[in-house]
Design a protein around this motif. Sequence first.
Motif, PDB file in Angstrom:
ATOM      1  N   ASN A   1      21.749 -51.331  34.970  1.00 48.09           N
ATOM      2  CA  ASN A   1      21.853 -50.730  36.299  1.00 48.09           C
ATOM      3  C   ASN A   1      21.030 -51.545  37.286  1.00 48.09           C
ATOM      4  O   ASN A   1      20.009 -52.115  36.924  1.00 48.09           O
TER       5      ASN A   1
ATOM      6  N   THR B   1      17.559 -51.078  34.518  1.00 45.28           N
ATOM      7  CA  THR B   1      17.438 -50.751  33.095  1.00 45.28           C
ATOM      8  C   THR B   1      17.976 -51.927  32.301  1.00 45.28           C
ATOM      9  O   THR B   1      18.750 -52.714  32.805  1.00 45.28           O
TER      10      THR B   1
ATOM     11  N   ARG C   1      24.401 -50.759  29.527  1.00 45.05           N
ATOM     12  CA  ARG C   1      24.910 -50.839  30.891  1.00 45.05           C
ATOM     13  C   ARG C   1      23.709 -51.149  31.772  1.00 45.05           C
ATOM     14  O   ARG C   1      22.812 -50.331  31.940  1.00 45.05           O
TER      15      ARG C   1
HETATM   16  C1  LIG Z   1      23.312 -46.335  35.091  1.00 44.72           C
HETATM   17  O1  LIG Z   1      24.446 -46.214  35.945  1.00 44.72           O
HETATM   18  C2  LIG Z   1      25.481 -45.409  35.395  1.00 44.72           C
HETATM   19  C3  LIG Z   1      26.665 -45.508  36.342  1.00 44.72           C
HETATM   20  O2  LIG Z   1      26.279 -45.204  37.652  1.00 44.72           O
HETATM   21  C4  LIG Z   1      24.978 -43.990  35.193  1.00 44.72           C
HETATM   22  O3  LIG Z   1      25.985 -43.196  34.631  1.00 44.72           O
HETATM   23  C5  LIG Z   1      23.760 -44.007  34.298  1.00 44.72           C
HETATM   24  O4  LIG Z   1      23.206 -42.732  34.229  1.00 44.72           O
HETATM   25  C6  LIG Z   1      22.700 -44.977  34.844  1.00 44.72           C
HETATM   26  N1  LIG Z   1      21.622 -45.094  33.876  1.00 44.72           N
HETATM   27  C7  LIG Z   1      20.347 -44.972  34.194  1.00 44.72           C
HETATM   28  C8  LIG Z   1      19.365 -45.126  33.089  1.00 44.72           C
HETATM   29  O5  LIG Z   1      20.000 -44.771  35.363  1.00 44.72           O
END
Ligand SMILES: *[C@@H]1O[C@H](CO)[C@@H](O)[C@H](O)[C@H]1NC(C)=O
Length: 281
Positions: A155, A149, A153
């Motif tokens: 990922n 993403t 943050r």
């Molecule tokens: C990205 O990683 C974080 C931490 O693991 C998580 O909380 C979040 O849902 C993830 N976001 C997506 C879009 O997968």
Amino acid sequence: MRHSFVVVAFALVHGAAAQQIQDVWQTTWDRSSLIASMPPASAIAFGTPGAAAAADIQVDDTQVYQTIQGFGATLTDSSAKLLDGLKTDNSDEYWKLMDYMFSSEISLLAAQAISPPMVPIPNAALSYVRVPLGASDFSASVSTIQPATQACRINFTIDAAPAYLFSTLTDIMSVNSAVRFHLVPWSLLAWMKTPANADGGSLMRMSTITHSSLLMHVDALTGFQGKNITVFAVGIQNEPENSDTTYPSTSMPVATEAAVGEALRPLMNSAGFTENRSIQI
Ligand SMILES: *[C@@H]1O[C@H](CO)[C@@H](O)[C@H](O)[C@H]1NC(C)=O
Ligand SMILES: *[C@@H]1O[C@H](CO)[C@@H](O)[C@H](O)[C@H]1NC(C)=O
Ligand SMILES: *[C@@H]1O[C@H](CO)[C@@H](O)[C@H](O)[C@H]1NC(C)=O
């Protein structure tokens, strides 16, 4: 005569006086002998050493140094690909080889190939396997852990790695459940580095980039957990002094690596990986 490399196995249970060499395994420089069993006619007892010569190796088994976590090697993509090809072509030989390399059981099958045939020999019992995170210099193609993403943050997903890597690791776990896997990148993602190339370069010091490289390590742990592959440790950087522009690599000065390691620990802890090690090589 050239030197040969001789491995001796002996019991570590008693004091030096009670110890005896029961097995001798020899590998010679010219490969004429490869881990060949050369059992002594009778057990060799340790005795009082004579005067030290130039090449004496003195073992003091009362002196304890660092803990050894295991012995092993790196399973590169190309090794996994070869093993996977063997699994497809000849499943029996594949499982024999997997047992021979990773099982800690005594292998009677392997013993048949060795002279004298009645002596069962232990398997290699490799117990520690480093796994490149992304491509290494032994990969069929350059893949990296991928950003999944581009939100605040970022990922990362390990799914760009070839499927045969994960199936081979799972098979290794099935023959040796105590095996320790140690993930370590050869190259960070190109955009984390200067110059921005998968081959060579070094980690940019911009804090957001450094932070992304930390998340990359944490997400890799999450990714392997999702595949039910138990990971003992995650390393910061393979061969940190080796930036080679012809294959995936990154140079990382000691101070950078130490800073990354220190920042990684709390991130791993907050993601629940409190028991998994972070290792600075
Ligand atoms: C990205 O990683 C974080 C931490 O693991 C998580 O909380 C979040 O849902 C993830 N976001 C997506 C879009 O997968
Ligand atoms: C991991 O193990 C769980 C529990 O046994 C199982 O439900 C799940 O399907 C497994 N996942 C994979 C990717 O094998
Ligand atoms: C981290 O270590 C724990 C405890 O050893 C283990 O259960 C877990 O599978 C490891 N994490 C991953 C991602 O494998």
